[in-house]
Design a protein around this motif. Structure first.
Motif, short mmCIF file in Angstrom:
data_model
loop_
_atom_site.label_atom_id
_atom_site.label_comp_id
_atom_site.label_asym_id
_atom_site.label_seq_id
_atom_site.Cartn_x
_atom_site.Cartn_y
_atom_site.Cartn_z
N UNK A 104 0.94 -1.28 0.12
CA UNK A 104 0.30 0.23 0.03
C UNK A 104 1.04 1.41 0.22
N UNK A 105 1.80 1.43 1.13
CA UNK A 105 3.22 2.90 1.34
C UNK A 105 3.41 2.24 -0.51
N UNK A 106 4.45 1.40 -1.13
CA UNK A 106 5.15 1.65 -2.20
C UNK A 106 4.18 2.03 -3.02
N UNK A 107 2.58 1.67 -3.28
CA UNK A 107 1.62 1.96 -4.19
C UNK A 107 1.57 3.39 -3.82
N UNK A 108 1.20 3.69 -2.71
CA UNK A 108 0.72 5.29 -2.79
C UNK A 108 2.10 6.49 -3.18
N UNK A 109 2.97 5.55 -2.36
CA UNK A 109 4.66 6.68 -3.19
C UNK A 109 4.67 6.86 -4.54
N UNK A 131 2.66 6.98 -7.10
CA UNK A 131 1.11 7.63 -7.53
C UNK A 131 0.86 8.98 -7.10
N UNK A 132 2.35 8.71 -6.18
CA UNK A 132 3.18 10.96 -5.46
C UNK A 132 4.04 11.79 -7.34
N UNK A 133 4.44 10.20 -7.85
CA UNK A 133 5.47 10.02 -8.87
C UNK A 133 5.64 9.81 -9.83
N UNK A 134 4.42 9.50 -10.42
CA UNK A 134 4.84 8.83 -11.56
C UNK A 134 3.14 9.24 -12.14
N UNK A 135 2.64 9.08 -13.08
CA UNK A 135 1.27 8.63 -13.86
C UNK A 135 1.28 7.60 -14.17
N UNK A 175 -3.56 -1.20 -6.94
CA UNK A 175 -2.52 -0.35 -8.31
C UNK A 175 -3.99 0.54 -8.69
N UNK A 176 -5.38 -0.12 -8.67
CA UNK A 176 -6.88 0.07 -9.49
C UNK A 176 -7.32 1.08 -8.80
N UNK A 177 -7.28 1.13 -6.99
CA UNK A 177 -7.85 1.57 -6.18
C UNK A 177 -6.73 3.54 -5.83
N UNK A 178 -5.63 3.77 -6.71
CA UNK A 178 -5.28 5.02 -7.02
C UNK A 178 -5.75 5.35 -8.17
N UNK A 179 -4.98 6.93 -8.28
CA UNK A 179 -4.55 7.69 -10.16
C UNK A 179 -4.16 7.19 -10.80
N UNK A 180 -3.29 6.42 -10.19
CA UNK A 180 -2.44 6.08 -11.72
C UNK A 180 -3.09 5.14 -12.36
#
Ligand SMILES: NC(=O)c1ccc[n+]([C@@H]2O[C@H](COP(=O)([O-])OP(=O)(O)OC[C@H]3O[C@@H](n4cnc5c(N)ncnc54)[C@H](OP(=O)(O)O)[C@@H]3O)[C@@H](O)[C@H]2O)c1
Length: 245
Positions: free
Chosen positions: A56-61, A63-67, A90-95
Motif C-alpha cells: 500500500x505504502x509503496x503504491x501510494x508513494x 502515485x505521487x511520483x508518476x502517472x 494499483x487500481x484503487x489509486x489515481x495511477x
C-alpha cells in the motif's frame, strides 16, 4: 521519457533496460519497501515477495511520483493471489496502469538443470503442455507498454505454442547437445520431493500441471500484436540459454 525500472538486475529487467535506450532510465536500487522514489513519467514495477505486506505504502508513494505504472503480474492473478492483490491496490489509486500477465517463464525449466546434466529428468506430468514465455519477449511487451502508455490494458503474454514438459526436456537436450530422457514421477513421490522447494504452493502447482495434460495452457498472440513480431519458441529459448544448463 523518464522511466523508473524496479528489478533492473532481474531476468526481465536486464532484457528491458536496453530496449529503453532512447529514454532516460533510472534503475531502482535498494529495498522497494523502504524506498523514496524519483519522479518519472512511467514505472516498471515488480513485487518480488510472497505477500502484499507493505505494498500500500509503496503504491501510494509511486502515485505521487508518476502517472503510469506497468506492473509485472501473472496469468495466475486470482483476486486472492499476491498478484491480484497488488493489481487491486494499483487500481484503487489515481495511477494509470498496464498489467502484464505472463504464463510461466521459460527460465523456470532451469530447476531441472542438475537432472538435465545427469541425462534423466524425473518429474511429474510429462504430458502437461505449457506455453512458457521467453523473458525477452515479455521485456519487449513491457517496453511498448511503458513508452506507448497502454493505459487500462491487461496483456496476457505467452509463448507461441504449448509444449509438453517431456518435449521441453528433449529440446533442452537438443540445445546442449546430449540426449536427455524424461522419467515420469508418480504424483506422491513428486510431492515429497517438491514440498521443500514449493512449500504450501506444492499441491496447487501439481494440480495446475495435471490440468495442463487434458487442457494445455492458454496461448495468446499478444507478443505479435504488441511488438509486431511473433513470440520466440521454446526451442529458440533453449538454444540461446544452453550455457545456463
Ligand atoms: N517465474 C515465473 O514463471 C513468473 C510468472 C509470472 C510472474 N512472475 C513474476 O516475475 C517477478 C520476477 O521477475 P524476474 O524473474 O525478472 O526477477 P528475478 O530474476 O527473479 O530477480 C528478482 C528481482 O527482484 C528484485 N528484488 C528482490 N528483492 C527486492 C527488494 N527487496 N526491493 C526491490 N527489488 C527487489 C531484484 O532487484 P535487483 O535487480 O536490484 O537485484 C531482481 O531484479 C516476480 O514478481 C514474479 O511474481 C514470475
Amino acid at each position: 521519457m523518464k522511466i523508473l525500472v524496479v528489478g533492473s538486475g532481474g531476468t526481465v529487467g536486464r532484457a528491458l533496460v536496453p530496449l529503453l535506450h532512447e529514454h532516460d532510465v533510472v534503475r531502482f536500487q535498494g529495498d522497494i519497501r523502504d524506498a523514496e522514489f524519483v519522479s518519472a513519467d512511467a514505472v516498471f514495477l515488480l513485487w518480488p515477495f510472497f505477500t502484499p505486506d507493505g505494498a500500500d505504502a509503496v503504491i501510494d508513494a509511486l502515485a505521487t511520483r508518476t502517472g503510469h505504472v506497468v506492473y509485472l503480474s501473472s496469468e495466475s492473478a486470482t483476486p486472492a493471489s499476491v498478484w491480484g492483490e497488488i493489481e487491486a491496490r494499483i487500481r484503487a489509486t489515481r495511477l494509470e496502469w498496464t498489467f502484464l500477465r505472463p504464463t510461466g517463464f521459460a527460465k523456470n525449466t532451469l530447476i531441472w538443470a542438475d537432472q538435465i546434466r545427469s541425462g534423466v529428468v524425473r518429474w511429474p506430468f510429462g504430458q502437461a503442455a505449457r506455453s512458457l514465455i521467453d523473458e525477452r519477449d515479455l521485456a519487449a511487451v513491457a517496453a511498448r507498454a511503458l513508452t506507448e502508455r497502454h493505459a487500462g490494458a491487461t496483456h496476457v503474454i505467452t509463448g507461441p505454442e504449448a509444449v509438453r514438459q517431456a518435449e521441453q526436456v528433449r529440446l533442452i537436450g537438443e540445445a546442449i547437445g546430449m540426449p536427455v530422457r524424461w522419467e515420469e514421477q508418480p504424483r506422491d513421490a513428486a510431492r515429497d520431493a517438491l514440498v521443500p522447494v514449493f512449500g504450501d504452493a506444492t499441491d496447487a502447482a501439481l494440480d495446475t500441471w495435471e490440468r495442463f495434460i487434458a487442457q494445455p495452457e492458454t496461448v495468446t498472440d499478444t507478443v505479435l500484436t504488441v511488438t509486431g513480431r511473433p513470440a520466440g519458441s521454446f526451442r529458440a529459448w533453449a538454444r540461446d540459454n544452453a550455457d545456463a544448463f
